[in-house]
Design a protein around this motif. Structure first.
Motif, PDB file in Angstrom:
ATOM      1  N   UNK A 101       0.819  -1.208   0.000  1.00 34.49           N
ATOM      2  CA  UNK A 101       0.000   0.000   0.000  1.00 34.49           C
ATOM      3  C   UNK A 101       0.856   1.263   0.000  1.00 34.49           C
ATOM      4  N   UNK A 102       2.177   1.092  -0.044  1.00 35.50           N
ATOM      5  CA  UNK A 102       3.068   2.248   0.004  1.00 35.50           C
ATOM      6  C   UNK A 102       3.114   2.815   1.415  1.00 35.50           C
ATOM      7  N   UNK A 103       4.223   3.430   1.765  1.00 35.45           N
ATOM      8  CA  UNK A 103       4.339   3.968   3.122  1.00 35.45           C
ATOM      9  C   UNK A 103       3.383   5.131   3.300  1.00 35.45           C
ATOM     10  N   UNK A 104       2.560   5.041   4.344  1.00 40.65           N
ATOM     11  CA  UNK A 104       1.570   6.077   4.624  1.00 40.65           C
ATOM     12  C   UNK A 104       1.212   6.049   6.104  1.00 40.65           C
ATOM     13  N   UNK A 105       0.705   7.154   6.597  1.00 39.74           N
ATOM     14  CA  UNK A 105       0.244   7.234   7.981  1.00 39.74           C
ATOM     15  C   UNK A 105      -1.275   7.279   7.952  1.00 39.74           C
ATOM     16  N   UNK A 106      -1.897   6.291   8.615  1.00 38.23           N
ATOM     17  CA  UNK A 106      -3.356   6.136   8.577  1.00 38.23           C
ATOM     18  C   UNK A 106      -3.887   5.809   9.973  1.00 38.23           C
ATOM     19  N   UNK A 107      -5.190   5.989  10.133  1.00 38.79           N
ATOM     20  CA  UNK A 107      -5.869   5.585  11.371  1.00 38.79           C
ATOM     21  C   UNK A 107      -6.803   4.415  11.141  1.00 38.79           C
ATOM     22  N   UNK A 108      -7.115   4.123   9.862  1.00 37.72           N
ATOM     23  CA  UNK A 108      -7.950   2.952   9.563  1.00 37.72           C
ATOM     24  C   UNK A 108      -7.713   2.491   8.132  1.00 37.72           C
ATOM     25  N   UNK A 109      -8.047   1.235   7.910  1.00 38.57           N
ATOM     26  CA  UNK A 109      -8.049   0.681   6.558  1.00 38.57           C
ATOM     27  C   UNK A 109      -9.191  -0.312   6.453  1.00 38.57           C
ATOM     28  N   UNK A 110      -9.706  -0.452   5.232  1.00 39.13           N
ATOM     29  CA  UNK A 110     -10.807  -1.375   4.969  1.00 39.13           C
ATOM     30  C   UNK A 110     -10.426  -2.286   3.817  1.00 39.13           C
ATOM     31  N   UNK A 111     -10.613  -3.590   4.016  1.00 41.71           N
ATOM     32  CA  UNK A 111     -10.453  -4.579   2.955  1.00 41.71           C
ATOM     33  C   UNK A 111     -11.859  -4.882   2.445  1.00 41.71           C
ATOM     34  N   UNK A 112     -12.091  -4.645   1.156  1.00 40.42           N
ATOM     35  CA  UNK A 112     -13.384  -4.909   0.536  1.00 40.42           C
ATOM     36  C   UNK A 112     -13.221  -6.002  -0.511  1.00 40.42           C
ATOM     37  N   UNK A 113     -14.078  -7.004  -0.456  1.00 46.37           N
ATOM     38  CA  UNK A 113     -14.060  -8.102  -1.418  1.00 46.37           C
ATOM     39  C   UNK A 113     -14.813  -7.645  -2.667  1.00 46.37           C
ATOM     40  N   UNK A 114     -14.153  -7.705  -3.836  1.00 45.64           N
ATOM     41  CA  UNK A 114     -14.793  -7.274  -5.080  1.00 45.64           C
ATOM     42  C   UNK A 114     -15.196  -8.445  -5.966  1.00 45.64           C
ATOM     43  N   UNK A 115     -14.634  -9.626  -5.731  1.00 49.30           N
ATOM     44  CA  UNK A 115     -15.048 -10.819  -6.487  1.00 49.30           C
ATOM     45  C   UNK A 115     -14.705 -12.078  -5.708  1.00 49.30           C
ATOM     46  N   UNK A 116     -15.493 -13.125  -5.927  1.00 47.86           N
ATOM     47  CA  UNK A 116     -15.315 -14.409  -5.240  1.00 47.86           C
ATOM     48  C   UNK A 116     -15.452 -15.554  -6.244  1.00 47.86           C
ATOM     49  N   UNK A 117     -15.013 -16.736  -5.860  1.00 47.02           N
ATOM     50  CA  UNK A 117     -15.179 -17.914  -6.714  1.00 47.02           C
ATOM     51  C   UNK A 117     -16.665 -18.277  -6.784  1.00 47.02           C
ATOM     52  N   UNK A 118     -17.090 -18.957  -7.850  1.00 54.21           N
ATOM     53  CA  UNK A 118     -18.508 -19.334  -7.988  1.00 54.21           C
ATOM     54  C   UNK A 118     -19.024 -20.222  -6.841  1.00 54.21           C
TER      55      UNK A 118
END
Length: 178
Positions: free
Chosen positions: A144-161
């Motif tokens: 994600x590159x070096x950055x200063x953050x207070x939160x992050x979200x992982x969002x699923x955009x596709x899944x197996x059938x």
């Protein structure tokens, strides 16, 4: 057994080998663990998710419990949604800003439920896409590159059938090297 964590970032592999008194052996389990400079800060975050199978012990907090395992070994050691698929999300929020550089995602050890694409969004407005996650214990690195953050979200955009419930065996978020 013990080991010393190396000074540089690298993938460490562990394999359990069972030997009989006659010298026969069999490899039973192989797990890879990613180590990096700066330490894993995921465990100090508050965790929320789009849904969770908490009644089965598969709550969102299990994604940061330090255990890279899950079903079929220890199903209660992973985060699983309640029927969630594409659009499911997991958010980590820290009390104080964290300087981070990479995220490692460990998909559930379940060949039926697989994340095939997603995105990591940081509260600084940055976003990084990722592809299919390995289903068998290997770390999936998202730079994600070096950055200063207070939160992050992982969002699923596709899944197996065949997916019925997405989730993660573990998420690690490493601080930037000092």
């Amino acid at each position: 057994m013990s080991f010393v964590v190396p000074d540089e970032a690298q993938t460490l592999g562990f394999e359990l080998v069972v030997r009989t008194d006659k010298g026969l052996s069999s490899s039973a389990v192989r797990v890879e663990l990613m180590t990096a400079q700066g330490g894993n800060v995921a465990g100090s975050a508050a965790v929320t998710a789009s849904s969770e199978a908490a009644s089965n012990g598969q709550a969102a907090q299990k994604a940061v419990d330090g255990a890279i395992t899950g079903y079929p070994g220890d199903a209660a050691a992973e985060w699983v949604t309640a029927g969630g698929k594409q659009g499911s999300w997991l958010t980590l929020t820290w009390d104080a800003p964290q300087t981070v550089s990479e995220v490692f995602l460990y998909d559930r050890f379940n060949s039926n439920d697989q994340i095939t694409g997603g995105r990591v969004d940081c509260d600084d407005g940055s976003s990084t896409d990722f592809g299919e996650l390995d289903n068998y214990g290997k770390p999936n690195r998202v730079d994600i590159g070096q950055r200063t953050i207070s939160s992050l979200t992982v969002t699923v955009t596709s899944v197996s059938p065949s997916t019925g419930n997405v989730g993660l065996a573990e998420i690690q978020v490493f601080g930037a090297a000092a």
